[in-house]
Design an enzyme around this catalytic site. Sequence first.
Site, PDB file in Angstrom:
ATOM      1  N   ASP A  14       0.832  -1.202   0.000  1.00  0.00           N
ATOM      2  CA  ASP A  14       0.000   0.000   0.000  1.00  0.00           C
ATOM      3  C   ASP A  14       0.867   1.253   0.000  1.00  0.00           C
ATOM      4  O   ASP A  14       1.807   1.356   0.811  1.00  0.00           O
ATOM      5  CB  ASP A  14      -0.872   0.052   1.262  1.00  0.00           C
ATOM      6  CG  ASP A  14      -2.181  -0.693   1.100  1.00  0.00           C
ATOM      7  OD1 ASP A  14      -2.647  -0.850  -0.041  1.00  0.00           O
ATOM      8  OD2 ASP A  14      -2.749  -1.106   2.128  1.00  0.00           O
ATOM      9  N   LYS A  26      -0.458  -0.734  -4.269  1.00  0.00           N
ATOM     10  CA  LYS A  26      -1.915  -0.549  -4.238  1.00  0.00           C
ATOM     11  C   LYS A  26      -2.225   0.881  -3.813  1.00  0.00           C
ATOM     12  O   LYS A  26      -1.650   1.388  -2.836  1.00  0.00           O
ATOM     13  CB  LYS A  26      -2.601  -1.535  -3.292  1.00  0.00           C
ATOM     14  CG  LYS A  26      -4.141  -1.382  -3.267  1.00  0.00           C
ATOM     15  CD  LYS A  26      -4.815  -2.556  -2.591  1.00  0.00           C
ATOM     16  CE  LYS A  26      -4.650  -2.558  -1.096  1.00  0.00           C
ATOM     17  NZ  LYS A  26      -5.325  -1.393  -0.428  1.00  0.00           N
ATOM     18  N   GLU A  57      -5.584   3.729  -3.197  1.00  0.00           N
ATOM     19  CA  GLU A  57      -7.017   3.861  -2.968  1.00  0.00           C
ATOM     20  C   GLU A  57      -7.588   5.008  -3.793  1.00  0.00           C
ATOM     21  O   GLU A  57      -7.064   6.122  -3.769  1.00  0.00           O
ATOM     22  CB  GLU A  57      -7.308   4.129  -1.485  1.00  0.00           C
ATOM     23  CG  GLU A  57      -6.949   2.974  -0.568  1.00  0.00           C
ATOM     24  CD  GLU A  57      -7.322   3.256   0.883  1.00  0.00           C
ATOM     25  OE1 GLU A  57      -7.996   4.293   1.147  1.00  0.00           O
ATOM     26  OE2 GLU A  57      -6.938   2.458   1.748  1.00  0.00           O
ATOM     27  N   GLU A  80     -13.817  -3.185  -1.456  1.00  0.00           N
ATOM     28  CA  GLU A  80     -13.999  -3.365  -0.015  1.00  0.00           C
ATOM     29  C   GLU A  80     -15.389  -2.944   0.436  1.00  0.00           C
ATOM     30  O   GLU A  80     -15.838  -1.837   0.165  1.00  0.00           O
ATOM     31  CB  GLU A  80     -12.936  -2.582   0.762  1.00  0.00           C
ATOM     32  CG  GLU A  80     -13.066  -2.761   2.270  1.00  0.00           C
ATOM     33  CD  GLU A  80     -11.885  -2.223   3.057  1.00  0.00           C
ATOM     34  OE1 GLU A  80     -11.937  -2.272   4.306  1.00  0.00           O
ATOM     35  OE2 GLU A  80     -10.909  -1.760   2.432  1.00  0.00           O
TER      36      GLU A  80
END
Length: 271
Positions: free
Chosen positions: A90, A120, A122, A189
């Site tokens: 992340d 990763k 978001e 998610e």
Amino acid sequence: MSQHKEVKLVTTHQLLAMKQRGEKISMLTAYDFSMASILDGAGIDVLLVGDSASNVMAGHETTLPITLDQMIYHAQSVIRAVKRAFVVVDLPFGSYQGNSSEALRSAVRVMKESGAHALKLEGGAEIKDSITRILTAGIPVMGHLGLTPQSIYKFGTYSVRAKEEAEAQKLIEDALLLQEIGCFAVVLEKIPSKLAKQVAEQLTIPVIGIGAGPDVDGQVLVVHDMLGINKEFKPRFLRRYAELHEIMSDAVRHYVQDVKSRDFPTQEEAY
């Protein structure tokens, strides 16, 4: 003469092939060498060095406080243990939002200093420039939509996302955009399972779910949650595969008792 069988690493190509043949992808978080070694040896496909380390390793209430340096430290620890799994890291809050040049610098640091395989990030359209800039450096990117913990103060809650039509439509558009610009996979998610299935069917890249139902291409959980080390977190989507909190607590109590009673160490355990 002994023979050595080479262990092949999981790659983005193999993950895509798994989706195409209908083989589910297994993914768990990892933050340290010892745990990563166990997970890798057990056959996990993908290890996520998640910014959830901020919660489970450092005790913070949110993922926001963890720094880029700390994420690199955790990623280095995990990479040293891995022989097969694909390792995704992340990018932490503040290291890529709103500035594509900063995003690239952060990405390059993680890849160079940790040896990780992918990153990763978001978000969807709002971070398109950052993702595109990172991809130009040849760094694989996994997207993350739905509940995005780095935006928790914007949402104000960890409840299910994209239940309303407008937000669901934006999520679909963002997922298609992430695929179009070159992401190799997307995490969804805590969204309705019907919506997650729709996204997984529309995308040609793998879709990994956490609280997104069974009709996606793979599943991810926080390892401390699924092993029962963390007792407080009990969402509907979590299945506990062990109750290590009790086992570890009992072992420590037994150790304390043996030390206090002078039962440990014995002469057989001394030099």
